[in-house]
Design an enzyme around this catalytic site. Structure first.
Site, PDB file in Angstrom:
ATOM      1  N   GLY A  11       0.561 -14.982  -5.294  1.00 53.64           N
ATOM      2  CA  GLY A  11       0.320 -14.068  -4.424  1.00 53.64           C
ATOM      3  C   GLY A  11      -1.166 -13.998  -4.066  1.00 53.64           C
ATOM      4  CB  ALA A  61       4.485  -6.785  -7.841  1.00 51.54           C
ATOM      5  CB  THR A  63       5.329  -7.160  -2.514  1.00 47.73           C
ATOM      6  OG1 THR A  63       5.523  -8.451  -2.042  1.00 47.73           O
ATOM      7  CG2 THR A  63       4.428  -6.743  -3.628  1.00 47.73           C
ATOM      8  CG  ASP A 105       0.319   4.031  -0.188  1.00 44.83           C
ATOM      9  OD1 ASP A 105       1.258   4.546   0.644  1.00 44.83           O
ATOM     10  OD2 ASP A 105      -0.039   2.672  -0.302  1.00 44.83           O
ATOM     11  CE1 TYR A 128       6.432  -2.729  -4.221  1.00 45.58           C
ATOM     12  CE2 TYR A 128       5.287  -0.856  -2.723  1.00 45.58           C
ATOM     13  CZ  TYR A 128       5.110  -2.086  -3.589  1.00 45.58           C
ATOM     14  OH  TYR A 128       3.988  -2.411  -3.731  1.00 45.58           O
ATOM     15  CE  LYS A 132       3.788  -1.986  -7.899  1.00 41.54           C
ATOM     16  NZ  LYS A 132       3.445  -3.298  -8.791  1.00 41.54           N
TER      17      LYS A 132
END
Length: 284
Positions: A11, A61, A63, A105, A128, A132
């Protein structure tokens, strides 16, 4: 010599973290799904235990934010972002080594105009963000942990907003970009330098780390991309409502960086400067 395990090596972030560590004479072993499927607890335990690492930097992750909303994929997304993180956290705790986890965020509800503080209440607005946030909860259970929340990520390795804008700008000469989602971008090259500084300390906790500068919208970002790239593109500002996506996006991605300051870490450079350096690399 310090020995690090870096997940998600293919990534944008994992790639830069391994490079930065190696530049400093730190041994960094990058793994991806082929070497260590993080959803396989046995494999995670085996790789981390046998590798004799001093710390784990967990960049892997799921994403794909919109794809995560597909009901059929929920278990898979949860397995990667939450359970995979849990397995790594548990083995790090067992071996008494630090773990660093990258979050977003999106763990907040994206409302209001005040920047989010590091310890504000989590209230994710999409799958998502939910997965997370769950990952964060697992990491917080271990003593030696770093959680770094980032936003609007771009790096050389992989796809991102800048590459998309440059492609669309050249193909169409005109783009529509939302102007009601506000935040700051994060250049993985700059972030990787902070990561390697931080992992060599015991200043554990939760941090926000984006590039510096005044908060901007995606529209502002697009305009600056074309300006610096010397492309004449008609950029139209649109609202999120006019630009529907499967996953709800946060209007407020502003994040305070008080913990970085408090712990004596240097903030990342200004985002315009980061963009300039990034364009020089991808255009060379």
């Amino acid at each position: 010599m310090m020995r690090l395990l870096v997940t998600g090596y293919k990534g944008q972030l994992g790639f830069d973290v391994v490079n930065e560590a190696q530049k400093r004479g730190i041994e960094a072993i990058g793994v991806d799904i082929e070497e260590m499927d993080i959803t396989d607890r046995v494999k995670v335990n085996e790789v981390i235990t046998e590798g004799n690492y001093d710390a784990v930097i967990h960049c892997a992750a799921w994403t794909a934010v919109d794809k995560a909303e597909e009901e059929s994929l929920y278990d898979k997304v949860y397995a990667v972002n939450a359970l995979g993180t849990k397995y790594i956290a548990e083995i790090c705790a067992e071996l008494d080594i630090p773990m660093m986890y990258f979050s977003t965020d999106y763990v907040f509800n994206g409302e209001g105009k005040e920047p989010w503080n590091e310890y504000d209440q989590r209230n994710p607005l999409n799958v998502y963000g939910l997965t997370k946030a769950k990952g964060e909860e697992y990491v917080e259970k271990i003593d030696k942990h770093f959680i770094i929340r980032i936003a609007w990520v771009f790096g050389v390795n992989g796809s991102n907003f800048i590459k998309t804008m440059l492609r669309l700008g050249k193909e169409r000469g005109a783009v529509k970009v939302v102007d009601d989602q506000i935040g700051l971008p994060t250049y993985t090259y700059d972030l990787a330098r902070l990561v390697i500084d931080m992992i060599q300390t015991d200043k554990y906790g939760t941090y926000h780390a984006t590039n510096s500068g005044s908060f901007i919208s995606w529209y502002d970002f697009a305009c600056e991309i074309f300006k610096q790239a010397g492309l004449v593109v008609d950029v139209a500002a649109v609202s999120s409502e006019e630009f529907p996506a499967a996953a709800k996006r946060p209007h407020n991605s502003r994040m305070n960086q008080t913990e970085l300051d408090k712990n004596g870490f240097e903030r990342l450079p200004d985002w315009k400067n980061a963009l300039e350096r990034y364009l020089a690399i991808i255009n060379s």
